[in-house]
Motif scaffolding. Structure first.
Motif, short mmCIF file in Angstrom:
data_model
loop_
_atom_site.label_atom_id
_atom_site.label_comp_id
_atom_site.label_asym_id
_atom_site.label_seq_id
_atom_site.Cartn_x
_atom_site.Cartn_y
_atom_site.Cartn_z
N HIS A 301 39.51 63.59 18.87
CA HIS A 301 39.61 64.00 17.47
C HIS A 301 40.84 63.45 16.73
CE1 HIS A 301 36.36 66.82 18.29
NE2 HIS A 301 37.03 67.27 19.32
N HIS A 302 41.74 62.73 17.41
CA HIS A 302 42.94 62.26 16.73
C HIS A 302 42.61 61.35 15.56
CE1 HIS A 302 46.40 59.57 16.03
NE2 HIS A 302 47.14 60.63 16.33
N GLU A 303 41.68 60.46 15.73
CA GLU A 303 41.34 59.52 14.67
C GLU A 303 40.87 60.22 13.41
OE1 GLU A 303 38.37 55.67 13.86
OE2 GLU A 303 38.56 56.56 15.87
N ALA A 304 40.02 61.25 13.57
CA ALA A 304 39.49 61.96 12.41
C ALA A 304 40.60 62.70 11.66
CB ALA A 304 38.40 62.94 12.85
N PHE A 305 41.51 63.37 12.40
CA PHE A 305 42.59 64.11 11.75
C PHE A 305 43.60 63.15 11.12
CE2 PHE A 305 41.06 67.61 14.42
CZ PHE A 305 41.09 68.65 13.50
N ALA A 306 43.87 62.04 11.79
CA ALA A 306 44.81 61.08 11.23
C ALA A 306 44.26 60.47 9.93
CB ALA A 306 45.09 59.97 12.26
N HIS A 307 42.97 60.19 9.91
CA HIS A 307 42.35 59.66 8.69
C HIS A 307 42.45 60.67 7.55
CE1 HIS A 307 39.03 58.67 5.93
NE2 HIS A 307 39.24 57.41 6.28
N ALA A 308 42.21 61.95 7.86
CA ALA A 308 42.30 62.98 6.82
C ALA A 308 43.72 63.12 6.30
CB ALA A 308 41.81 64.32 7.40
N MET A 309 44.70 63.04 7.19
CA MET A 309 46.09 63.17 6.75
C MET A 309 46.51 61.98 5.90
SD MET A 309 49.53 63.80 9.06
CE MET A 309 48.97 65.36 9.70
N LEU A 310 46.09 60.78 6.31
CA LEU A 310 46.48 59.59 5.59
C LEU A 310 45.86 59.52 4.21
CD1 LEU A 310 47.87 56.80 5.53
CD2 LEU A 310 45.81 55.85 6.61
N HIS A 311 44.58 59.86 4.11
CA HIS A 311 43.85 59.73 2.85
C HIS A 311 43.79 61.03 2.07
CE1 HIS A 311 42.44 55.64 3.76
NE2 HIS A 311 42.31 56.05 5.02
N ARG A 312 44.50 62.06 2.55
CA ARG A 312 44.55 63.36 1.86
C ARG A 312 43.13 63.89 1.64
NH1 ARG A 312 48.14 64.62 3.86
NH2 ARG A 312 48.61 66.34 2.45
N GLU A 313 42.37 63.96 2.72
CA GLU A 313 40.99 64.45 2.67
C GLU A 313 40.85 65.64 3.60
OE1 GLU A 313 38.91 60.02 2.07
OE2 GLU A 313 38.63 61.17 3.93
N THR A 314 39.79 66.41 3.38
CA THR A 314 39.50 67.51 4.29
C THR A 314 38.81 66.96 5.53
OG1 THR A 314 37.36 67.92 3.24
CG2 THR A 314 39.25 69.14 2.39
N GLY A 336 50.99 69.65 1.56
CA GLY A 336 52.27 68.96 1.57
C GLY A 336 52.05 67.54 2.07
N GLU A 337 52.85 67.12 3.03
CA GLU A 337 52.68 65.81 3.65
C GLU A 337 51.80 65.87 4.89
OE1 GLU A 337 53.75 63.06 2.25
OE2 GLU A 337 54.55 64.29 0.62
N GLY A 338 51.38 67.09 5.26
CA GLY A 338 50.58 67.25 6.47
C GLY A 338 49.24 67.90 6.20
N LEU A 339 48.87 68.83 7.08
CA LEU A 339 47.57 69.48 6.99
C LEU A 339 47.72 70.98 7.18
CD1 LEU A 339 45.31 67.16 9.21
CD2 LEU A 339 45.29 67.30 6.71
#
Length: 752
Positions: A301-314, A336-339
């Protein structure tokens, strides 16, 4: 005027002479545009009518009047009309006035729609939103802002922004509200908001200018949210114990929730999250998300969460928590800057979805099995029949164990298909009159016994016959015995009982007037002294695919099939178990009127030898499309003295029967295959045969053992059923039985 508007492409829905009539018709037609004179018939003039119309709905008003005095125009202006057309006017003036009014009306509606959607969006935002005009007065506040500031949204409207939104630096100095002239992408900052109750809340805020349609500055909008940060230096210990209303809400959420910074570190966790991961706040803060979650989670799941954090998506993912054996749904939101992660236990939902998926797969497999069951059972009939004939021919000469093994394998193949059909399709039983005790004893005659297991059979004497499907009951007994054997891998004891339960046991607490009362039912019990079933597993034992013996390649269908068989017979299956002391499974079968139906043709009697038939060479007509099965039937019957005619399609069967009947030589018996692809099958052929000869005797045979015809042959005019596959000896016994019954009935008819 109506004619002119019609030519211009407008739909005139009504023409009214008074304001009262216009109001009445408005509710019916809901027009977009109303052309109205000031002077109208009735009590209301045009301006009063316009006010009432606008109160009832969104509508454009165009006054068409000869009144040009200042008082009338001033009154009309108060209704904000979309046009004021003075009489007289020409065609072009009318067209221009209507087009301008209509365009303006539609633009206003679209603007209101957009504003409403923006309003709804702001209302649902988790961030606080406050809008102010150029004078600094609050014009809007969403619920999140109201909770954080402590102000009621309605009370805040019109108040000074500095009164409602009181913010301070970490040093305690007042902080300036970001200017409306600041760029829209102004940097987010951390300040401290003092709410209406005097509590201080750390927040992140930013502002953006509000502009009108012409791009002119019209106000300021402030967005802010609670910040998870250390207390301000000037706050005292007493002050830090005060929490913002929003934080109270977060802490009270029953689902776990925590926030991450841009480096995956936990910066906040509510009480539910701490309980889930068995940690306190000090041990949780600063940990990486990937240290908290199972080791396999990062890879998946790291890729999915990293993509969401980078692109500010749910992001929404499901993970399995091994240590607690539960499924968790993680929903991540930009924060903020995270999730911000909201966690929900979805174990029950996953298990239900898996259960439905298993049932769907089983039903699909059942449909597939039924599709080839006919052809498959035909092949099994040929295999079983020829093996049986070979055994009979060699019986007096030599015994070949290979033939016996092949025969047993054929019966097992039949059992696998029938088990699947029984569960997936319901498997309506094909009932005949039998004694349960005889069936149990016959079962153990052929059963291969497990090593170091002692078998004990206890059958109550004098039990009545019951109407059952012997194949299904044997299948159920086989599954129960196999479960009992597997529960005792080191050896033990299996007790099989067949008895009539007493009334006090089956119906505790009820008084019986007749002391000789016998319960209308029989029971089969299978008891073992094995490991037992844990209490947490008992509610699931009848579920498809549920098994604790995955290492033994168990399918988890055994008890599910048994329950289906019990229900199909109108009975019940109950299980009682005590871990470490064994398990008892009881099948209760009520006695009902089915016994009469099962013996409607006197077929419960089985002749060990051929009866004395009226016709020494009985004539039999066979309908069977499969040439191998047809050949087997013909060889079996002709070798036993029967005169056999064979057909492959129902039309030919009816023709031969008609010819024979016309010649005064009707066939003594007809054997009909139920399903004939691309031709007339057994049911339709039987209808035509009964029309020719109402006394025709017929047996229906099929590999579709779950077909309604096989469960209730009498309803379709058949004397009995012959499910495939079968042994030649079984066919001979049934044929002789039917012909004997026919002879008895004919003799009785002649005597009458």
């Amino acid at each position: 005027m109506a004619t002119t508007l019609g030519k211009l492409g407008y739909l005139v829905v009504a023409i009214c002479s008074s304001g009262e009539e216009a109001l009445a018709r408005f509710e019916e037609f809901r027009p977009d545009l109303v052309l109205m004179d000031v002077h109208l018939a009735g009590q209301l003039d045009g301006i009063e009518t316009a006010r009432e119309l606008q109160r009832r709905g969104s509508v454009a008003i165009v006054y068409v009047t000869a009144c040009a005095d200042l008082d009338t125009v001033a009154r009309a202006r108060e209704t904000h009309p979309h046009g004021y057309l003075l009489k007289p006017f020409n065609h072009d003036e009318l067209r221009l006035a209507v087009e301008v009014a209509a365009q303006r009306h539609f633009e206003e509606n679209e603007r209101q729609r957009r504003e409403h959607s923006y309003f709804e969006a702001f209302q649902s935002l988790a961030d606080g939103v406050i809008a102010a005009d150029l004078s600094g007065g609050v014009v809007f506040m969403n619920p999140s802002a109201a909770r954080t500031t402590g102000w009621n949204a309605q009370e805040a409207i019109g108040r000074s922004l500095h009164e409602v939104f009181r913010i301070f630096q970490s040093t305690g100095e007042p902080a300036e509200i970001l200017s409306a002239e600041a760029p829209a992408d102004s940097t987010e900052r951390t300040v401290y908001l003092t709410n209406l109750a005097g509590e201080r809340v750390a927040i992140h805020d930013r502002s953006a200018p509000l502009r009108d349609a012409q791009g002119h500055l019209s106000g300021l909008i402030i967005l802010f949210r609670a910040a998870v940060t250390a207390p301000a230096p000037m706050e005292t210990a007493a002050t830090t114990r005060n929490t913002a209303p929003l934080v109270d809400v977060v802490e009270s959420i029953s689902d776990p929730l925590f926030s991450l910074d841009s480096r995956w570190r936990v910066t906040y966790a509510n009480a539910s999250a701490l309980r889930l991961f068995d940690r306190n706040l000090q041990n949780m803060l600063g940990l990486s998300l990937w240290d908290i979650m199972p080791s396999a989670t990062r890879e998946l799941h790291h890729e999915a969460f990293a993509h969401a954090m980078l692109h500010r998506e749910t992001v929404n993912r499901e993970i399995y928590l091994d240590e607690k054996q539960i499924w968790l749904e993680l929903r991540g939101y930009p924060f903020g800057e995270g999730l911000l992660l909201l966690i929900q236990d979805v174990t029950a939902r996953r298990e239900e979805a898996e259960r439905r998926n298993r049932i769907d797969r089983l039903e699909s497999l059942g449909l597939l099995a039924r599709g080839f069951a006919h052809d498959f059972n035909n092949l099994l009939t040929v295999l079983l029949g020829n093996i049986s004939l070979a055994e009979m021919r060699l019986r007096n000469a030599i015994t070949l164990p290979e033939l016996h093994t092949a025969k047993q394998a054929t019966l097992q193949a039949q059992n696998l298909v029938q088990q699947l059909l029984t569960f997936a399709r319901g498997g309506a039983p094909i009932k005949t009159q039998l004694r349960l005790g005889d069936l149990i004893e016959t079962f153990f005659t052929h059963h291969t016994r497990a090593n170091r297991v002692e078998y004990r059979v206890e059958i109550q004497p004098g039990l009545p016959q019951v109407a059952i499907d012997s194949a299904q009951i044997r299948r159920m007994l086989s599954n129960l015995i196999r479960n009992a054997e597997q529960a005792q891998p080191e050896g033990g004891e299996i007790v099989v009982r067949c008895f009539a339960p007493d009334h006090a046991e089956m119906f505790p607490g009820e008084m019986v007037a007749d002391t000789n009362f016998q319960p209308s039912g029989l029971a089969i019990e299978v008891e073992d002294r094995g490991e037992g079933i844990p209490a947490e597993h008992l509610p699931h034992i009848f579920e498809p695919y549920f098994s604790t013996r995955k290492a033994d390649n168990a399918t988890g269908l055994g008890l599910t099939v048994c329950e289906s068989i019990a229900k199909a017979h109108g009975g019940s299956l109950t299980v009682s178990s005590e871990p470490g002391r064994g398990t008892t499974v009881r099948f209760y079968l009520p006695l009902d009127s089915d016994s009469e139906e099962a013996d409607a043709f006197g077929l419960s009697k089985v002749f060990d030898t051929a009866p004395d038939l009226t016709n020494s060479n009985p004539r039999i007509l066979v309908l069977e499309d499969d040439p191998l099965v047809r050949s087997l039937i013909v060889r079996n019957l002709t070798s036993n003295g029967f005169d056999v005619a064979e057909t492959a399609e129902g039309t030919e069967t009816v023709r031969l029967y008609q010819e024979s009947f016309t010649q005064g030589r009707p066939y003594d018996l007809v054997i009909l295959d139920l399903s004939i692809p691309n031709g007339m099958g057994g049911v339709r052929a039987m209808e035509k045969l009964r029309a020719i000869d109402p006394e025709v005797f017929a047996i229906v045979s099929s590999g579709y053992s779950d077909d309604p015809v096989m469960a209730n042959p009498a309803a379709y005019g058949f004397a009995s059923v012959l499910p495939k596959p079968y042994e030649p000896a079984d066919m001979l016994r049934l044929v002789r039985n039917i012909l004997s019954t026919r002879g008895i009935r004919r003799t009785s008819s002649q005597q009458d």
